[in-house]
Design a protein around this motif. Structure first.
Motif, mmCIF file in Angstrom:
data_model
loop_
_atom_site.group_PDB
_atom_site.id
_atom_site.type_symbol
_atom_site.label_atom_id
_atom_site.label_comp_id
_atom_site.label_asym_id
_atom_site.label_seq_id
_atom_site.Cartn_x
_atom_site.Cartn_y
_atom_site.Cartn_z
ATOM 1 N N ARG A 63 0.842 -1.198 0.000
ATOM 2 C CA ARG A 63 0.000 0.000 0.000
ATOM 3 C C ARG A 63 0.883 1.256 0.000
ATOM 4 N NH1 ARG A 63 -2.533 -0.916 4.444
ATOM 5 N NH2 ARG A 63 -4.137 -2.204 3.457
ATOM 6 N N GLY A 64 1.914 1.259 0.811
ATOM 7 C CA GLY A 64 2.814 2.406 0.858
ATOM 8 C C GLY A 64 3.563 2.612 -0.437
ATOM 9 N N LEU A 65 3.987 1.518 -1.073
ATOM 10 C CA LEU A 65 4.682 1.631 -2.356
ATOM 11 C C LEU A 65 3.765 2.209 -3.430
ATOM 12 C CD1 LEU A 65 6.640 -1.756 -2.388
ATOM 13 C CD2 LEU A 65 7.611 0.540 -2.105
ATOM 14 N N ASN A 66 2.517 1.793 -3.431
ATOM 15 C CA ASN A 66 1.558 2.341 -4.395
ATOM 16 C C ASN A 66 1.337 3.832 -4.200
ATOM 17 O OD1 ASN A 66 1.137 -0.139 -5.648
ATOM 18 N ND2 ASN A 66 -0.594 -0.686 -4.323
ATOM 19 N N GLU A 67 1.497 4.286 -2.961
ATOM 20 C CA GLU A 67 1.326 5.704 -2.651
ATOM 21 C C GLU A 67 2.611 6.501 -2.854
ATOM 22 O OE1 GLU A 67 0.121 5.512 1.384
ATOM 23 O OE2 GLU A 67 -1.910 4.800 0.951
ATOM 24 N N GLY A 68 3.708 5.821 -3.157
ATOM 25 C CA GLY A 68 4.993 6.498 -3.301
ATOM 26 C C GLY A 68 5.494 7.049 -1.989
ATOM 27 N N ALA A 69 5.198 6.361 -0.885
ATOM 28 C CA ALA A 69 5.510 6.864 0.447
ATOM 29 C C ALA A 69 6.943 6.540 0.862
ATOM 30 C CB ALA A 69 4.544 6.281 1.463
ATOM 31 N N VAL A 70 7.411 7.274 1.840
ATOM 32 C CA VAL A 70 8.615 6.922 2.578
ATOM 33 C C VAL A 70 8.156 6.089 3.767
ATOM 34 C CG1 VAL A 70 10.550 7.761 3.957
ATOM 35 C CG2 VAL A 70 9.869 8.995 1.886
ATOM 36 N N MET A 71 8.567 4.819 3.825
ATOM 37 C CA MET A 71 8.138 3.933 4.905
ATOM 38 C C MET A 71 9.290 3.655 5.855
ATOM 39 S SD MET A 71 5.686 1.216 2.924
ATOM 40 C CE MET A 71 6.576 1.387 1.381
ATOM 41 N N ILE A 72 9.063 3.958 7.119
ATOM 42 C CA ILE A 72 10.002 3.619 8.180
ATOM 43 C C ILE A 72 9.460 2.371 8.859
ATOM 44 C CG2 ILE A 72 11.067 4.400 10.330
ATOM 45 C CD1 ILE A 72 10.583 7.291 9.353
ATOM 46 N N ILE A 73 10.266 1.333 8.908
ATOM 47 C CA ILE A 73 9.817 0.055 9.466
ATOM 48 C C ILE A 73 10.741 -0.328 10.611
ATOM 49 C CG2 ILE A 73 9.307 -2.362 8.969
ATOM 50 C CD1 ILE A 73 9.050 -1.573 6.005
ATOM 51 N N THR A 74 10.156 -0.661 11.759
ATOM 52 C CA THR A 74 10.966 -1.076 12.907
ATOM 53 C C THR A 74 10.537 -2.454 13.377
ATOM 54 O OG1 THR A 74 9.491 -0.125 14.590
ATOM 55 C CG2 THR A 74 11.184 1.323 13.676
ATOM 56 N N GLY A 75 11.522 -3.217 13.882
ATOM 57 C CA GLY A 75 11.245 -4.507 14.479
ATOM 58 C C GLY A 75 11.287 -5.659 13.503
ATOM 59 N N GLY A 76 11.337 -6.867 14.048
ATOM 60 C CA GLY A 76 11.302 -8.074 13.232
ATOM 61 C C GLY A 76 12.586 -8.395 12.514
ATOM 62 N N LEU A 77 13.725 -7.910 13.037
ATOM 63 C CA LEU A 77 15.011 -8.162 12.382
ATOM 64 C C LEU A 77 15.890 -9.117 13.185
ATOM 65 C CD1 LEU A 77 15.963 -4.558 11.130
ATOM 66 C CD2 LEU A 77 14.745 -6.375 9.913
ATOM 67 N N GLY A 78 15.311 -9.774 14.179
ATOM 68 C CA GLY A 78 16.068 -10.709 14.998
ATOM 69 C C GLY A 78 16.263 -12.058 14.322
ATOM 70 N N PRO A 79 16.777 -13.052 15.083
ATOM 71 C CA PRO A 79 17.096 -14.359 14.496
ATOM 72 C C PRO A 79 16.025 -15.428 14.717
ATOM 73 C CG PRO A 79 18.171 -14.156 16.624
ATOM 74 C CD PRO A 79 17.389 -12.880 16.431
ATOM 75 N N THR A 80 14.881 -15.072 15.303
ATOM 76 C CA THR A 80 13.881 -16.086 15.634
ATOM 77 C C THR A 80 12.826 -16.227 14.530
ATOM 78 O OG1 THR A 80 12.550 -14.477 16.868
ATOM 79 C CG2 THR A 80 14.217 -15.698 18.095
ATOM 80 N N HIS A 81 11.989 -17.262 14.667
ATOM 81 C CA HIS A 81 11.028 -17.582 13.610
ATOM 82 C C HIS A 81 9.977 -16.492 13.418
ATOM 83 C CE1 HIS A 81 7.596 -18.508 16.256
ATOM 84 N NE2 HIS A 81 8.526 -18.860 17.121
ATOM 85 N N ASP A 82 9.717 -15.711 14.475
ATOM 86 C CA ASP A 82 8.699 -14.661 14.344
ATOM 87 C C ASP A 82 9.272 -13.332 13.870
ATOM 88 O OD1 ASP A 82 10.086 -14.195 16.666
ATOM 89 O OD2 ASP A 82 8.319 -13.757 17.904
ATOM 90 N N ASP A 83 10.549 -13.277 13.549
ATOM 91 C CA ASP A 83 11.157 -12.073 12.973
ATOM 92 C C ASP A 83 11.023 -12.150 11.458
ATOM 93 O OD1 ASP A 83 12.125 -10.694 15.338
ATOM 94 O OD2 ASP A 83 13.527 -12.364 15.563
ATOM 95 N N VAL A 84 9.909 -11.619 10.958
ATOM 96 C CA VAL A 84 9.540 -11.850 9.554
ATOM 97 C C VAL A 84 9.654 -10.597 8.685
ATOM 98 C CG1 VAL A 84 7.992 -13.742 10.199
ATOM 99 C CG2 VAL A 84 7.091 -11.404 10.060
ATOM 100 N N THR A 85 10.210 -9.515 9.216
ATOM 101 C CA THR A 85 10.225 -8.256 8.458
ATOM 102 C C THR A 85 11.014 -8.389 7.160
ATOM 103 O OG1 THR A 85 9.931 -6.908 10.433
ATOM 104 C CG2 THR A 85 10.907 -5.834 8.521
ATOM 105 N N ARG A 86 12.187 -9.013 7.205
ATOM 106 C CA ARG A 86 12.996 -9.145 5.980
ATOM 107 C C ARG A 86 12.244 -9.913 4.894
ATOM 108 N NH1 ARG A 86 16.125 -10.758 10.026
ATOM 109 N NH2 ARG A 86 17.862 -9.445 10.730
ATOM 110 N N SER A 87 11.688 -11.061 5.285
ATOM 111 C CA SER A 87 10.991 -11.876 4.278
ATOM 112 C C SER A 87 9.738 -11.172 3.767
ATOM 113 C CB SER A 87 10.625 -13.237 4.873
ATOM 114 O OG SER A 87 9.821 -13.082 6.038
ATOM 115 N N ALA A 88 9.083 -10.392 4.623
ATOM 116 C CA ALA A 88 7.891 -9.652 4.184
ATOM 117 C C ALA A 88 8.274 -8.584 3.166
ATOM 118 C CB ALA A 88 7.196 -9.012 5.388
ATOM 119 N N ILE A 89 9.386 -7.902 3.409
ATOM 120 C CA ILE A 89 9.843 -6.877 2.456
ATOM 121 C C ILE A 89 10.245 -7.530 1.141
ATOM 122 C CG2 ILE A 89 11.664 -5.184 2.003
ATOM 123 C CD1 ILE A 89 11.629 -4.551 5.023
#
Length: 410
Positions: A63-89
């Motif tokens: 949604r943010g990319l479609n809007e041409g937004a600047v997105m600041i994303i925090t969290g989910g960069l750890g080593p556990t299974h619930d750290d999914v930010t990288r794979s989501a991006i």
């Protein structure tokens, strides 16, 4: 007060982590990021907290990319299974993850310096979407990164507050300055005291810029601000506010107490306070301002009837006839405080803070305030609502507002 802001693309904040939604962790990162952006001249236009759910994060990023937004994303960069930010991006942008050998070597060196074995699970922290610009983490193991994709921008940081804040200042703000358009916005701010937001809004409806005014309630009044690329329009708005509220309490100083003390000092005025139901809160508020000794002469807490007679010379028969909470006693308290302290202005407060002590004629919350000057003594009656502490707070606030009103706008 005028502040220069920068017009940029919509800035969106996405904070990830189930702990933000179930109450385990307060989202201090949102406050910190908003404050740093504001100080740098940027507005945070949107913020959302999401669980560690890949699909939800992917949808928000797209949604943010479609809007041409600047997105600041925090969290989910750890080593556990619930750290999914990288794979989501990676999924949202169509950029596959790759293993960054430099990051991996850095992770292994980090654990070696700590004399700890390297956990193989941490290899996940060396995985990045293709095309990422790495932001080193000087305080932990989760590197941040930046991606420019389509018309949007992704700025990704760890959720640990100390790590995030370091990256915010050393990487994010400089990158934001690199990518923002060069259109400047001017802002004027002022504070209106003693009246509420709804009344202020009614008074400014006739102004051509009324719909663009921003309101913010503060402990002592309402902050008004207005932004426009044209500095002359901003100046016109500010002058219009001063004219609209002429004779009322308007200042550029956000610290109401400091504004009072500075105004008294500029006018060469001294003040005395005689308190009863507020128990010294007015004196405490005034003397909490550095340099108060230049204007504050004396503060008396004459709580009992005996103290009112002993220290202010109030006739006991007057108290017996009219009551300690009365116009006449408030008037005499202010007069005597001014005369005995040789001050220019004296304020008095006597009332019923509760929970007991009220009557039909004088219910709990009834407060009389006297003000004695060189030319007159004025007494005002107020009826405040709430519990004891709230009534005391309201009485303290109103007394200082009355004082501010007395010394006037310069």
């Amino acid at each position: 007060m005028e502040i220069q802001y920068t017009k940029t693309k919509m800035i969106k904040l996405i904070c990830t982590g189930q702990e933000l939604l179930d109450g385990r962790v307060l989202n201090h990162n949102q406050v910190t990021i908003a404050q740093h952006l504001n100080a740098a001249g940027y507005d945070l236009g949107y913020a959302v907290s999401l669980p560690d759910d890949t699909a939800m994060i992917v949808n928000e990023i797209r949604r943010g990319l479609n809007e041409g937004a600047v997105m600041i994303i925090t969290g989910g960069l750890g080593p556990t299974h619930d750290d999914v930010t990288r794979s989501a991006i990676a999924e949202a942008t169509g950029r596959p993850l790759y293993l960054d050998e430099g990051l991996l070597a850095g992770l292994k060196a980090y654990y070696k310096r700590k004399n700890k074995p390297y956990p193989e699970a941490n290899i996940q922290q060396a995985m990045l979407p293709e095309g990422s610009v790495i932001w080193p983490n000087l305080k932990g193991t989760a590197a941040g990164f930046y991606i420019s994709h389509q018309n949007g921008h992704l700025m990704v940081m760890p959720g640990v507050p100390s790590e995030m804040e370091a990256m915010l200042t050393q990487d994010l703000i400089p990158k934001l300055r690199d990518i923002q358009p060069q259109t400047n916005i001017k802002e004027a701010q002022c504070y209106v005291f003693g009246i509420g937001e709804s009344q202020i809004m009614q008074q400014v409806q006739s102004m051509s810029q009324a719909s663009k005014i921003r309101y913010e309630a503060t402990p002592w009044g309402v902050k008004l601000s207005y932004r426009d690329p044209d500095a002359s329009i901003v100046h016109q708005w500010y002058q219009g506010i001063l004219a609209q509220f002429k004779g009322q309490l308007v200042t550029e100083d956000p610290d109401f107490l400091t504004a009072i003390m500075m105004r008294l000092q500029r006018q060469g005025l001294t003040v005395a306070i005689a308190e009863s139901c507020t128990g010294g809160q007015i004196s405490q508020a005034m003397t909490g301002v550095p340099g108060a000794s230049a204007v504050f002469n004396v503060g008396l807490v004459t709580y009992s009837n005996t103290a009112k007679h002993q220290f202010l010379g109030i006739d006991p028969t007057l108290i017996e006839h009219d009551g300690a909470v009365s116009e006449t006693v408030a008037k005499n308290m202010a007069q005597q405080a001014r005369e005995k302290s040789q001050s220019d202005i004296a304020m008095s407060v006597t009332g019923i803070a509760g929970p007991g002590g009220g009557s039909r004629e004088k219910p709990v919350g009834t407060v009389y305030m006297g003000m004695a000057t060189k030319t007159e003594v004025v007494v005002r009656r107020y009826l405040f609502q709430g519990d004891r502490a709230h009534i005391q707070h309201q009485a303290t606030r109103q007394c200082l507002l009355d004082l501010y009103q007395e010394i006037g706008n310069e």
